[in-house]
Design a protein around this motif. Sequence first.
Motif, PDB file in Angstrom:
ATOM      1  N   ALA A  99      70.174 -36.834  12.800  1.00  0.00           N
ATOM      2  CA  ALA A  99      68.741 -37.057  12.986  1.00  0.00           C
ATOM      3  C   ALA A  99      68.464 -38.150  14.003  1.00  0.00           C
ATOM      4  O   ALA A  99      69.119 -39.195  14.004  1.00  0.00           O
ATOM      5  CB  ALA A  99      68.101 -37.417  11.642  1.00  0.00           C
ATOM      6  N   HIS A 100      67.490 -37.869  14.878  1.00  0.00           N
ATOM      7  CA  HIS A 100      67.031 -38.837  15.880  1.00  0.00           C
ATOM      8  C   HIS A 100      65.522 -38.974  15.763  1.00  0.00           C
ATOM      9  O   HIS A 100      64.838 -38.046  15.337  1.00  0.00           O
ATOM     10  CB  HIS A 100      67.372 -38.370  17.304  1.00  0.00           C
ATOM     11  N   ASP A 101      65.013 -40.123  16.176  1.00  0.00           N
ATOM     12  CA  ASP A 101      63.574 -40.309  16.229  1.00  0.00           C
ATOM     13  C   ASP A 101      63.004 -39.393  17.305  1.00  0.00           C
ATOM     14  O   ASP A 101      63.649 -39.142  18.324  1.00  0.00           O
ATOM     15  CB  ASP A 101      63.258 -41.779  16.546  1.00  0.00           C
ATOM     16  N   SER A 102      61.782 -38.930  17.092  1.00  0.00           N
ATOM     17  CA  SER A 102      61.179 -38.004  18.059  1.00  0.00           C
ATOM     18  C   SER A 102      60.415 -38.717  19.167  1.00  0.00           C
ATOM     19  O   SER A 102      59.619 -38.114  19.862  1.00  0.00           O
ATOM     20  CB  SER A 102      60.228 -37.041  17.330  1.00  0.00           C
ATOM     21  N   SER A 103      60.675 -40.000  19.352  1.00  0.00           N
ATOM     22  CA  SER A 103      59.962 -40.756  20.381  1.00  0.00           C
ATOM     23  C   SER A 103      60.729 -40.729  21.700  1.00  0.00           C
ATOM     24  O   SER A 103      61.713 -40.009  21.855  1.00  0.00           O
ATOM     25  CB  SER A 103      59.776 -42.202  19.916  1.00  0.00           C
ATOM     26  N   ALA A 104      60.292 -41.594  22.617  1.00  0.00           N
ATOM     27  CA  ALA A 104      60.838 -41.579  23.980  1.00  0.00           C
ATOM     28  C   ALA A 104      62.321 -41.913  24.034  1.00  0.00           C
ATOM     29  O   ALA A 104      63.070 -41.335  24.821  1.00  0.00           O
ATOM     30  CB  ALA A 104      60.053 -42.557  24.854  1.00  0.00           C
ATOM     31  N   ILE A 105      62.792 -42.847  23.214  1.00  0.00           N
ATOM     32  CA  ILE A 105      64.193 -43.257  23.336  1.00  0.00           C
ATOM     33  C   ILE A 105      65.114 -42.583  22.315  1.00  0.00           C
ATOM     34  O   ILE A 105      66.308 -42.847  22.298  1.00  0.00           O
ATOM     35  CB  ILE A 105      64.339 -44.795  23.227  1.00  0.00           C
ATOM     36  N   THR A 106      64.550 -41.713  21.492  1.00  0.00           N
ATOM     37  CA  THR A 106      65.318 -40.910  20.524  1.00  0.00           C
ATOM     38  C   THR A 106      66.438 -41.695  19.838  1.00  0.00           C
ATOM     39  O   THR A 106      67.616 -41.358  19.925  1.00  0.00           O
ATOM     40  CB  THR A 106      65.895 -39.643  21.198  1.00  0.00           C
ATOM     41  N   THR A 107      66.049 -42.738  19.140  1.00  0.00           N
ATOM     42  CA  THR A 107      67.012 -43.572  18.417  1.00  0.00           C
ATOM     43  C   THR A 107      67.673 -42.771  17.293  1.00  0.00           C
ATOM     44  O   THR A 107      66.972 -42.100  16.525  1.00  0.00           O
ATOM     45  CB  THR A 107      66.292 -44.778  17.792  1.00  0.00           C
ATOM     46  N   PRO A 108      69.001 -42.820  17.172  1.00  0.00           N
ATOM     47  CA  PRO A 108      69.640 -42.206  15.993  1.00  0.00           C
ATOM     48  C   PRO A 108      69.157 -42.922  14.734  1.00  0.00           C
ATOM     49  O   PRO A 108      69.248 -44.149  14.627  1.00  0.00           O
ATOM     50  CB  PRO A 108      71.137 -42.455  16.218  1.00  0.00           C
ATOM     51  N   LEU A 109      68.622 -42.175  13.795  1.00  0.00           N
ATOM     52  CA  LEU A 109      67.977 -42.784  12.640  1.00  0.00           C
ATOM     53  C   LEU A 109      68.938 -43.538  11.723  1.00  0.00           C
ATOM     54  O   LEU A 109      68.507 -44.392  10.954  1.00  0.00           O
ATOM     55  CB  LEU A 109      67.224 -41.716  11.842  1.00  0.00           C
ATOM     56  N   ILE A 110      70.238 -43.239  11.830  1.00  0.00           N
ATOM     57  CA  ILE A 110      71.170 -43.963  10.959  1.00  0.00           C
ATOM     58  C   ILE A 110      71.230 -45.452  11.314  1.00  0.00           C
ATOM     59  O   ILE A 110      71.599 -46.263  10.471  1.00  0.00           O
ATOM     60  CB  ILE A 110      72.595 -43.369  10.991  1.00  0.00           C
ATOM     61  N   ILE A 111      70.852 -45.819  12.526  1.00  0.00           N
ATOM     62  CA  ILE A 111      70.915 -47.240  12.916  1.00  0.00           C
ATOM     63  C   ILE A 111      69.868 -48.057  12.152  1.00  0.00           C
ATOM     64  O   ILE A 111      70.229 -48.962  11.390  1.00  0.00           O
ATOM     65  CB  ILE A 111      70.784 -47.414  14.437  1.00  0.00           C
ATOM     66  N   PRO A 112      68.554 -47.764  12.299  1.00  0.00           N
ATOM     67  CA  PRO A 112      67.589 -48.581  11.538  1.00  0.00           C
ATOM     68  C   PRO A 112      67.699 -48.362  10.027  1.00  0.00           C
ATOM     69  O   PRO A 112      67.553 -49.311   9.255  1.00  0.00           O
ATOM     70  CB  PRO A 112      66.225 -48.116  12.074  1.00  0.00           C
ATOM     71  N   GLN A 113      67.967 -47.127   9.630  1.00  0.00           N
ATOM     72  CA  GLN A 113      68.086 -46.867   8.189  1.00  0.00           C
ATOM     73  C   GLN A 113      69.301 -47.583   7.598  1.00  0.00           C
ATOM     74  O   GLN A 113      69.230 -48.141   6.503  1.00  0.00           O
ATOM     75  CB  GLN A 113      68.198 -45.359   7.940  1.00  0.00           C
ATOM     76  N   GLY A 114      70.414 -47.575   8.324  1.00  0.00           N
ATOM     77  CA  GLY A 114      71.613 -48.252   7.852  1.00  0.00           C
ATOM     78  C   GLY A 114      71.430 -49.763   7.777  1.00  0.00           C
ATOM     79  O   GLY A 114      71.886 -50.412   6.827  1.00  0.00           O
ATOM     80  N   LEU A 115      70.745 -50.328   8.764  1.00  0.00           N
ATOM     81  CA  LEU A 115      70.482 -51.769   8.750  1.00  0.00           C
ATOM     82  C   LEU A 115      69.577 -52.145   7.581  1.00  0.00           C
ATOM     83  O   LEU A 115      69.779 -53.165   6.923  1.00  0.00           O
ATOM     84  CB  LEU A 115      69.869 -52.209  10.081  1.00  0.00           C
ATOM     85  N   TRP A 116      68.568 -51.308   7.320  1.00  0.00           N
ATOM     86  CA  TRP A 116      67.678 -51.559   6.180  1.00  0.00           C
ATOM     87  C   TRP A 116      68.470 -51.480   4.873  1.00  0.00           C
ATOM     88  O   TRP A 116      68.368 -52.361   4.016  1.00  0.00           O
ATOM     89  CB  TRP A 116      66.543 -50.534   6.173  1.00  0.00           C
ATOM     90  N   ALA A 117      69.272 -50.428   4.725  1.00  0.00           N
ATOM     91  CA  ALA A 117      70.051 -50.252   3.495  1.00  0.00           C
ATOM     92  C   ALA A 117      71.063 -51.382   3.311  1.00  0.00           C
ATOM     93  O   ALA A 117      71.319 -51.827   2.185  1.00  0.00           O
ATOM     94  CB  ALA A 117      70.751 -48.897   3.512  1.00  0.00           C
ATOM     95  N   ALA A 118      71.637 -51.870   4.414  1.00  0.00           N
ATOM     96  CA  ALA A 118      72.596 -52.977   4.326  1.00  0.00           C
ATOM     97  C   ALA A 118      71.911 -54.234   3.802  1.00  0.00           C
ATOM     98  O   ALA A 118      72.450 -54.951   2.944  1.00  0.00           O
ATOM     99  CB  ALA A 118      73.217 -53.246   5.691  1.00  0.00           C
ATOM    100  N   GLY A 119      70.715 -54.520   4.299  1.00  0.00           N
ATOM    101  CA  GLY A 119      69.966 -55.680   3.809  1.00  0.00           C
ATOM    102  C   GLY A 119      69.639 -55.565   2.335  1.00  0.00           C
ATOM    103  O   GLY A 119      69.783 -56.525   1.572  1.00  0.00           O
ATOM    104  N   MET A 120      69.226 -54.372   1.906  1.00  0.00           N
ATOM    105  CA  MET A 120      68.909 -54.164   0.501  1.00  0.00           C
ATOM    106  C   MET A 120      70.158 -54.244  -0.379  1.00  0.00           C
ATOM    107  O   MET A 120      70.098 -54.693  -1.522  1.00  0.00           O
ATOM    108  CB  MET A 120      68.217 -52.801   0.316  1.00  0.00           C
ATOM    109  N   THR A 121      71.300 -53.834   0.168  1.00  0.00           N
ATOM    110  CA  THR A 121      72.551 -53.886  -0.588  1.00  0.00           C
ATOM    111  C   THR A 121      72.979 -55.326  -0.855  1.00  0.00           C
ATOM    112  O   THR A 121      73.384 -55.672  -1.972  1.00  0.00           O
ATOM    113  CB  THR A 121      73.666 -53.124   0.163  1.00  0.00           C
ATOM    114  N   VAL A 122      72.882 -56.174   0.168  1.00  0.00           N
ATOM    115  CA  VAL A 122      73.213 -57.592  -0.022  1.00  0.00           C
ATOM    116  C   VAL A 122      72.248 -58.207  -1.041  1.00  0.00           C
ATOM    117  O   VAL A 122      72.654 -58.993  -1.907  1.00  0.00           O
ATOM    118  CB  VAL A 122      73.174 -58.353   1.323  1.00  0.00           C
ATOM    119  N   PHE A 123      70.993 -57.835  -0.961  1.00  0.00           N
ATOM    120  CA  PHE A 123      69.998 -58.307  -1.922  1.00  0.00           C
ATOM    121  C   PHE A 123      70.367 -57.870  -3.344  1.00  0.00           C
ATOM    122  O   PHE A 123      70.258 -58.647  -4.300  1.00  0.00           O
ATOM    123  CB  PHE A 123      68.625 -57.767  -1.520  1.00  0.00           C
ATOM    124  N   LEU A 124      70.845 -56.635  -3.487  1.00  0.00           N
ATOM    125  CA  LEU A 124      71.275 -56.146  -4.802  1.00  0.00           C
ATOM    126  C   LEU A 124      72.480 -56.928  -5.314  1.00  0.00           C
ATOM    127  O   LEU A 124      72.532 -57.311  -6.486  1.00  0.00           O
ATOM    128  CB  LEU A 124      71.613 -54.655  -4.728  1.00  0.00           C
TER     129      LEU A 124
END
Length: 198
Positions: A125-150
Amino acid sequence: MLAVLDRLRAWIERLGYVMGCAGGWLFVVCAFFITLDVLGRKFFGVSSKATVELTGYMLAFGIAWGLTDALTTRCHVRVDVLVTGMPQGLRAYMHALALAFLVVLNFFFVWRGWAVVEESWMFGAHDSSAITTPLIIPQGLWAAGMTVFLFLSVTMLLEVIVLLVLGERERVDRLLGPRTLAEETAEALEAAAIATRE
């Protein structure tokens, strides 16, 4: 056991501090991007199509990365009207109950967050915007932060359970209770001294 949990919590707190600083600097970068976009539209009639996408991602995982440090420094938004008026013994158990609810809630965030990352990875999955960011990058960073919090939440909960078993209710209150007026005053004075030296 208490010493092991205390050392583990201290290590996670240091990691959380670094992540919190990184999250804070991300907000500065967000402000920079937004300022450039606003000035570009105002004076040159151009706008970056990536600003909204990038700043949205930065805000999302910047917040997730700051949660661990916020819990460590007792800076979460709290409603303490009832709890602060309770006797210390009862107050310690209420803090433990609140932390237990936080652990349960955060577990579901982490569980579903990593499930979303896995799905994005499987489907490419990629974002549908101009730079088509692979969604695993922001999602993975968010999940990593929540994991440390857990991890921090669980460690603190185990430590609090041990303290309650040992009858150390005052230590539980110091660990999880709201910051006192003296603590907030000392922090403000420290910040003022730093600003004065600069």
